[in-house]
Design an enzyme around this catalytic site. Structure first.
Site, mmCIF file in Angstrom:
data_model
loop_
_atom_site.group_PDB
_atom_site.id
_atom_site.type_symbol
_atom_site.label_atom_id
_atom_site.label_comp_id
_atom_site.label_asym_id
_atom_site.label_seq_id
_atom_site.Cartn_x
_atom_site.Cartn_y
_atom_site.Cartn_z
ATOM 1 N NE ARG A 1 -3.907 -0.238 1.804
ATOM 2 C CZ ARG A 1 -5.162 -0.378 2.212
ATOM 3 N NH1 ARG A 1 -5.649 0.419 3.128
ATOM 4 N NH2 ARG A 1 -5.927 -1.338 1.725
ATOM 5 C CE LYS B 1 -2.712 -5.242 2.115
ATOM 6 N NZ LYS B 1 -3.776 -6.093 1.572
ATOM 7 N N PRO C 1 0.144 -5.977 -5.730
ATOM 8 C CG PRO C 1 -0.741 -5.756 -7.855
ATOM 9 C CD PRO C 1 -0.313 -6.786 -6.869
ATOM 10 C CG ASP C 2 -3.354 -2.981 -0.772
ATOM 11 O OD1 ASP C 2 -4.146 -3.931 -0.710
ATOM 12 O OD2 ASP C 2 -3.493 -1.961 -0.076
ATOM 13 C CB THR D 1 -10.593 -8.398 -6.448
ATOM 14 O OG1 THR D 1 -9.228 -8.779 -6.334
ATOM 15 C CG2 THR D 1 -11.135 -8.005 -5.082
ATOM 16 C CB ALA E 1 -8.378 -1.423 -9.884
ATOM 17 C CG MET F 1 -9.738 4.806 1.274
ATOM 18 S SD MET F 1 -8.432 3.902 0.404
ATOM 19 C CE MET F 1 -7.198 3.817 1.687
ATOM 20 C CB ALA G 1 -13.505 -5.043 -3.037
HETATM 21 P P1 NAD Z 1 -8.295 1.780 -6.231
HETATM 22 O O1 NAD Z 1 -7.346 2.725 -5.579
HETATM 23 O O2 NAD Z 1 -8.101 1.413 -7.652
HETATM 24 O O3 NAD Z 1 -9.797 2.341 -6.097
HETATM 25 C C1 NAD Z 1 -10.303 2.960 -4.963
HETATM 26 C C2 NAD Z 1 -11.303 3.999 -5.412
HETATM 27 O O4 NAD Z 1 -11.949 4.525 -4.256
HETATM 28 C C3 NAD Z 1 -10.673 5.183 -6.143
HETATM 29 O O5 NAD Z 1 -11.360 5.439 -7.353
HETATM 30 C C4 NAD Z 1 -10.812 6.335 -5.148
HETATM 31 O O6 NAD Z 1 -10.964 7.608 -5.760
HETATM 32 C C5 NAD Z 1 -12.070 5.917 -4.404
HETATM 33 N N1 NAD Z 1 -12.242 6.513 -3.087
HETATM 34 C C6 NAD Z 1 -11.313 6.811 -2.144
HETATM 35 N N2 NAD Z 1 -11.879 7.331 -1.051
HETATM 36 C C7 NAD Z 1 -13.206 7.377 -1.310
HETATM 37 C C8 NAD Z 1 -14.336 7.813 -0.578
HETATM 38 N N3 NAD Z 1 -14.217 8.330 0.659
HETATM 39 N N4 NAD Z 1 -15.565 7.704 -1.143
HETATM 40 C C9 NAD Z 1 -15.714 7.193 -2.383
HETATM 41 N N5 NAD Z 1 -14.674 6.772 -3.126
HETATM 42 C C10 NAD Z 1 -13.446 6.866 -2.601
HETATM 43 O O7 NAD Z 1 -8.316 0.489 -5.293
HETATM 44 P P2 NAD Z 1 -8.839 -0.973 -5.674
HETATM 45 O O8 NAD Z 1 -7.692 -1.809 -6.133
HETATM 46 O O9 NAD Z 1 -10.049 -0.862 -6.507
HETATM 47 O O10 NAD Z 1 -9.222 -1.527 -4.219
HETATM 48 C C11 NAD Z 1 -10.402 -1.081 -3.575
HETATM 49 C C12 NAD Z 1 -10.499 -1.724 -2.190
HETATM 50 O O11 NAD Z 1 -10.508 -3.137 -2.335
HETATM 51 C C13 NAD Z 1 -9.319 -1.413 -1.269
HETATM 52 O O12 NAD Z 1 -9.779 -1.322 0.065
HETATM 53 C C14 NAD Z 1 -8.412 -2.623 -1.417
HETATM 54 O O13 NAD Z 1 -7.607 -2.834 -0.271
HETATM 55 C C15 NAD Z 1 -9.451 -3.726 -1.570
HETATM 56 N N6 NAD Z 1 -8.939 -4.915 -2.267
HETATM 57 C C16 NAD Z 1 -8.441 -4.800 -3.520
HETATM 58 C C17 NAD Z 1 -7.969 -5.942 -4.151
HETATM 59 C C18 NAD Z 1 -7.419 -5.886 -5.557
HETATM 60 O O14 NAD Z 1 -7.240 -6.957 -6.169
HETATM 61 N N7 NAD Z 1 -7.189 -4.715 -6.123
HETATM 62 C C19 NAD Z 1 -8.006 -7.191 -3.502
HETATM 63 C C20 NAD Z 1 -8.565 -7.262 -2.218
HETATM 64 C C21 NAD Z 1 -9.023 -6.099 -1.606
HETATM 65 C C1 PPY Z 2 -5.215 -8.378 -0.832
HETATM 66 O O1 PPY Z 2 -5.927 -9.287 -1.311
HETATM 67 O O2 PPY Z 2 -5.648 -7.654 0.093
HETATM 68 C C2 PPY Z 2 -3.872 -8.170 -1.308
HETATM 69 O O3 PPY Z 2 -3.087 -7.571 -0.630
HETATM 70 C C3 PPY Z 2 -3.493 -8.705 -2.646
HETATM 71 C C4 PPY Z 2 -2.441 -9.761 -2.573
HETATM 72 C C5 PPY Z 2 -2.834 -11.046 -2.334
HETATM 73 C C6 PPY Z 2 -1.867 -12.054 -2.290
HETATM 74 C C7 PPY Z 2 -0.547 -11.732 -2.519
HETATM 75 C C8 PPY Z 2 -0.168 -10.436 -2.728
HETATM 76 C C9 PPY Z 2 -1.127 -9.432 -2.788
#
Ligand code: NAD
Ligand code: PPY
Length: 350
Positions: free
Chosen positions: A42, A78, A117-118, A153, A186, A242, A262
């Protein structure tokens, strides 16, 4: 910091300073019981460096549970690259320098911890890490990685929403269901597409207004202001931004039947799961429903799974949630407690 040291039951934390950006780098390894620890990196600004350390520790603990529940042979960890609160946007050279410093730490851990990625990092950043270490998942295919985990995801969250609807309403049909997606990054963006294809009435909110605007132009979605998310009437609230969005102040104001999204660590504290239960709101535990990213990264890059095998495991997220919901009902506990029991059983069996 004292409080953090007392409450965290993980294995170790590495801390490093990057003098060029003023960032503090934390790698938290919570557990290697099921295998090498893994979890994303992160990158964001924090009010204090200790806030970054706390985030790394809490997120690493959730990764241990995520791997256990998903049946993956990995532990939980993490990384947080905590920028100073007043940091200006990083230049490409500063970003590369910071990532390379991080990669050296990963290399020094000799595979005890693998990253990916995170929030704040993407496949292109994993490509940079791969120049120094192989202990990074989710690099682009050109660098030998499996690419972004975000679409998978979203698929896992989609199955989780269907399972939650079935439990709550007796049908998984999304047609006409009001689903509010908070954060169309994403994961959220892809989730919106899947929900829309299934006939749901999708409501979106994001602080990045340009993203909302682009989505609104391409799909028939309703838009609400980020500040109005909590009070918006919907069947499903899907937090995809978040963590920390649910607490004793926001839970009483929710107007949904299901929370299933998510975002990692959406609950501010464990007792919030009981508050949701008392309000009759079905909560899909974060580390269960958002396990699709881990399934993608570990499945493709460590276990050599085919796309079909990954898809099958993503569908399994729905079945795992059903098991958790049934256990929670039978034992009159919150769904968070039922999920912890499932993870604990898997960890104990290791
Ligand atoms: P990202 O940064 O691509 O997207 C997050 C979005 O949330 C952004 O568009 C941002 O502008 C928006 N945002 C931020 N604060 C906000 C608020 N207060 N109100 C509304 N929108 C707001 O992140 P991501 O990869 O899409 O991940 C989203 C969440 O899912 C995170 O909490 C991440 O830890 C979790 N997650 C992601 C993955 C993955 O594969 N990318 C896997 C597991 C969990
Ligand atoms: C998450 O799922 O919250 C992650 O951090 C993604 C991830 C999962 C497994 C290996 C590395 C990153």
């Amino acid at each position: 910091m004292e409080e953090l040291l007392q409450e965290w039951d993980g294995e170790f934390v590495v801390c490093r300073y990057d003098d060029r950006t003023g960032a503090r780098l934390f790698v938290a390894v919570h557990s290697t019981r099921l295998g090498p620890a893994a979890g994303g990196t992160r990158l964001k600004a924090y009010p204090k460096a200790a806030d970054g350390a706390r985030d790394a520790c809490r997120l690493a603990a959730a990764m241990t549970l995520k791997m256990a529940v998903a049946g993956l042979p990995m532990g939980g960890g993490k990384s947080v690259l905590a920028l100073p609160p007043d940091a200006a946007a990083l230049s490409p050279i500063e970003r590369r320098h910071l990532l390379t410093t991080h990669a050296r730490t990963l290399e020094a851990l000799h595979g005890t911890y693998w990253t990916g990625p995170d929030v704040g990092t993407a496949s292109a950043d994993m490509d940079v890490l791969r120049e120094t270490t192989r202990h990074a998942f989710g690099a682009s295919t050109a660098y030998g990685g499996s690419g972004s985990s975000a679409p998978d995801t979203a698929v896992g969250v989609f199955y989780g929403i269907q399972a939650s609807l079935r439990h709550c309403f007796g049908s998984a049909d999304l047609a006409g269901r009001r689903v509010l997606v908070q954060g169309v990054g994403a994961v959220g963006w892809r989730l919106v597409e899947l929900l829309h294809q299934s006939g749901a009435h999708v409501i979106v909110a994001d602080v990045a207004f340009d993203r909302v605007e682009r989505l609104y132009e391409s799909l028939d979605v309703e838009v609400v202001a980020p500040a109005s998310v909590i009070g918006t009437v919907c069947d499903v609230y899907a937090p995809c931004a978040m963590g920390g969005v649910l607490d004793a102040r926001t839970i009483p104001a929710l107007r949904c039947r299901v929370v299933a999204g998510a975002a990692n660590n959406p609950l501010s504290e464990p007792a919030d799961a009981d508050l949701l239960r008392e309000r009759g709101i079905l909560y899909a535990p974060d580390y269960v429903i958002n396990g699709g990213g881990a399934i993608h990264l570990i499945g493709y890059e460590t276990l050599g799974w085919s796309a079909g095998q990954v898809a099958e495991h993503l569908r399994g997220i729905g079945s795992t949630l059903v098991e958790i919901y049934e256990r929670a009902e039978k034992e009159s506990v919150s769904t968070a407690t039922a999920a912890e029991q499932l993870a604990a059983a898997r960890l104990a069996g290791a």
